[in-house]
Scaffold this active site. Structure first.
Site, short mmCIF file in Angstrom:
data_model
loop_
_atom_site.label_atom_id
_atom_site.label_comp_id
_atom_site.label_asym_id
_atom_site.label_seq_id
_atom_site.Cartn_x
_atom_site.Cartn_y
_atom_site.Cartn_z
N ASP A 1 0.91 -1.14 0.00
CA ASP A 1 0.00 0.00 0.00
C ASP A 1 0.95 1.19 0.00
O ASP A 1 1.56 1.51 1.03
CB ASP A 1 -0.87 0.01 1.26
N HIS A 2 1.10 1.82 -1.15
CA HIS A 2 2.23 2.75 -1.26
C HIS A 2 2.08 3.96 -0.34
O HIS A 2 3.06 4.63 -0.04
CB HIS A 2 2.49 3.15 -2.72
N HIS B 1 -5.61 3.00 1.15
CA HIS B 1 -4.86 4.18 1.56
C HIS B 1 -5.52 4.91 2.74
O HIS B 1 -4.87 5.22 3.75
CB HIS B 1 -4.71 5.17 0.40
C1 BG6 Z 1 -3.59 4.42 -6.46
C2 BG6 Z 1 -4.97 4.49 -7.05
O1 BG6 Z 1 -3.50 3.38 -5.51
O2 BG6 Z 1 -3.28 5.64 -5.81
C3 BG6 Z 1 -5.09 5.66 -8.00
O3 BG6 Z 1 -5.26 3.29 -7.73
C4 BG6 Z 1 -4.65 6.94 -7.32
O4 BG6 Z 1 -6.41 5.79 -8.50
C5 BG6 Z 1 -3.29 6.76 -6.67
O5 BG6 Z 1 -4.61 7.97 -8.31
C6 BG6 Z 1 -2.91 7.97 -5.85
O6 BG6 Z 1 -1.59 7.85 -5.42
P1 BG6 Z 1 -0.73 9.13 -5.10
O7 BG6 Z 1 0.54 8.59 -4.53
O8 BG6 Z 1 -0.55 9.87 -6.40
O9 BG6 Z 1 -1.51 9.94 -4.13
#
Ligand code: BG6
Length: 538
Positions: free
Chosen positions: A225-226, A288
């Site tokens: 989960d980045h 997230h």
């Molecule tokens: C991803 C989603 O996990 O996270 C995307 O699938 C979203 O829809 C993205 O745009 C957002 O990541 P970040 O790091 O740009 O906030």
């Protein structure tokens, strides 16, 4: 280059050495501690290596890790995918990703030539056992030639429907066994990083967990989960548990409510087919947003180690009150954007996006009121919202504190004071803001809200690493703290499934439309107004 190599690591491109930098002098008592960051030689196999994720996230992350000196000299990349590519074409694909998306770009020609010589490509159909057997042979050869010591990190950069088959094939090809866990003469470790979404509801997540665990042990599985890899999310733990000041007030006695916002300006970005089957609840809230909430709300872990951290996060999720259909109607709002303007650009309606059904009911916006039924949080509403095509890109956790018990200055004629706010800006413009009332200079007691503002950009002269850099490095060192565990993922679905079910059954209120470039449906404002509160403008 903005970060320093860590002690004990060697720069990629330096001559390979016989011993791994640290394996000999590890202190077993510290094993698994999040603070220990020393990667061993290994091969990273990117499965689905020709896709978007590799280009946008993985290639830049590897390049920056290499520039920062975190990759051991033996580090090798193998791309595995269906397309017919030469090694050179694969390297060019990675380089194109770096040139476009890396925080350090474009790739320097001489550094790239040396780094890319450690990258190779293998074509293969995912259901073809012979292709996996060939991959296994290739990895053995790399171990011999490059000293990667049998350590393999498999990255599943493929759509979720392919996860079960790929994991099965890894097992059948003997690629899942890890020396320390499975013995049998095998040296080195084997780990698998699984991209989100992990399932699409509780049942599918359970099935997937079972399928993956039939092949890998839980401690070999890294569910990504980045958001957990973002610096500010990690800093949230430091903020809470590294300082004596905040933890005593981090509870229902002092906190009135919490708002978690994940706002995006982008629409579905060419992912219409995926997104239309997914929607904002599954795409952002399940992972997230709930992870942000769990890190924010958890009890102090016994130690800063994967098991302890995840035990505490899962306790928060277990305490979230599941919603009845009546709660869904009252405490959730789902929206979908219509045509509008974002940052001066015309945006087409969601239903006009390519590969989106013209009568789609999928939500591109969600607002929820969640309750955590624990001693610390009982009675404190957690308002969560996320949306696409909103006017600003902003992820933040905003804490609203209770008012002072007595409005002393109101008696002297001052207007009511704003509540104190602590806003943790996850991105962009990372930092922490504390808003409090101050006396306006001059006679009388005029009071105005002012900000105390910590900004990463001005306090530290280093660039924050991208979340994928942090997480890939963590998986290499065997630290799963910032990855989600099976029970966390399942519990997150358990919280959200009743919401999707009520929406699908038409019991949870209708879909609201909002103009692209607005802050979402007015129904979301009304939901907070019913509680006597209002959304903060990040
Ligand atoms: C991803 C989603 O996990 O996270 C995307 O699938 C979203 O829809 C993205 O745009 C957002 O990541 P970040 O790091 O740009 O906030």
């Amino acid at each position: 280059m903005t970060t320093q190599p860590k002690a004990g690591t060697a720069r990629h491109g330096a001559p390979p050495h016989d011993a791994t930098p640290t394996s000999g002098d590890r202190n077993p008592l510290r094993e698994g501690l999040r603070l220990e960051r020393i990667p061993e030689p290994c091969t990273m196999v990117i499965i689905g290596a020709t896709g978007d994720l590799t280009e946008r996230k993985l290639a830049p992350a590897l390049y920056n890790l290499m520039l920062s000196g975190f990759l051991p000299p033996e580090f090798t990349v193998v791309g595995f995918a269906r397309r017919d590519l030469t090694d050179q074409a694969f390297r060019d694909h990675l380089r194109a990703g770096i040139d476009e998306y890396s925080r350090n770009r474009p790739a320097s020609a001489s550094i790239w030539d040396s780094f890319s010589s450690s990258m190779e490509y293998q074509r293969g159909e995912f259901h073809d056992a012979a292709a996996w057997a060939e991959l296994a042979k290739r990895l053995d050869r790399i171990d011999r030639d490059r000293g990667t010591a049998g350590n393999r990190l498999f990255y599943l950069a493929v759509p979720p429907a392919l996860h079960p088959e790929i994991v099965r094939q890894l097992g059948a090809a003997g690629l899942a066994s890890s020396g320390a866990l499975h013995g049998a003469g095998r040296k080195g470790w084997s780990r698998v990083i699984v991209e989100k979404p992990f399932g699409s509801d509780l049942e599918s997540a359970r099935t997937l967990n079972r399928q993956v665990r039939e092949v890998f042990d839980e401690e070999q599985i890294y569910r990504i989960d980045h958001y957990l890899g973002k610096e500010t999310v990690q800093n949230l733990s430091v903020f809470r548990f590294g300082n004596g000041l905040f933890e005593p007030i981090w509870n229902r006695r002092y906190i009135d409510s919490v708002q978690i916002t994940v706002a995006e300006t982008v629409g579905v970005e060419g992912r219409g087919e995926f997104y239309d089957q997914t929607g904002a609840l599954r795409d952002i809230v399940q992972n997230h947003a709930l992870q942000l909430m769990a890190v924010f709300a958890m009890e102090p872990p016994i130690e800063f180690r994967a098991q302890d951290l995840r035990d505490e996060k899962v306790k928060v999720l277990r305490a979230v009150k599941p919603m009845s259909p009546g709660d869904v109607a009252h405490d959730t709002v789902r929206g979908q954007y219509t045509a509008g303007w974002v940052a001066g650009e015309a945006v087409a309606a969601y239903r006009d996006e390519p590969e989106v059904a013209p009568d789609s009911e999928t939500e591109s916006y969600v607002a929820l009121k969640l309750e955590i039924e624990s001693w610390r949080w009982a009675g404190v509403p957690f308002f969560v919202r996320t949306g696409k095509a909103l006017p600003a890109r902003a992820t933040e956790i905003a804490v609203q504190f209770k008012q002072a018990p007595l409005a002393l200055f109101a008696r002297a004629g001052a207007p009511p004071m704003e509540p104190n706010i602590l806003a943790i800006r996850v991105q962009p413009d990372e930092g922490i803001l504390l808003r409090f009332g101050a006396k306006v200079p001059g006679p009388g007691f005029q009071i105005r809200g002012v900000n105390m503002d910590f900004r990463y950009g001005s306090s530290f002269a280093v660039d924050s690493p991208d979340a994928y850099e942090t997480l890939i490095l963590d998986a290499m060192v065997g630290d799963a703290s910032l990855f989600t565990r099976d029970d966390e993922v399942e519990r997150a679905w358990e919280i959200l499934d009743p919401i999707s079910a009520a929406w699908a059954a038409g019991e949870g209120g209708s879909l609201h439309f909002y103009d692209a470039g607005s802050w979402g449906p007015t129904a979301a404002d009304e939901m907070l107004a019913r509680d006597g509160r209002a959304w903060r403008r990040p």
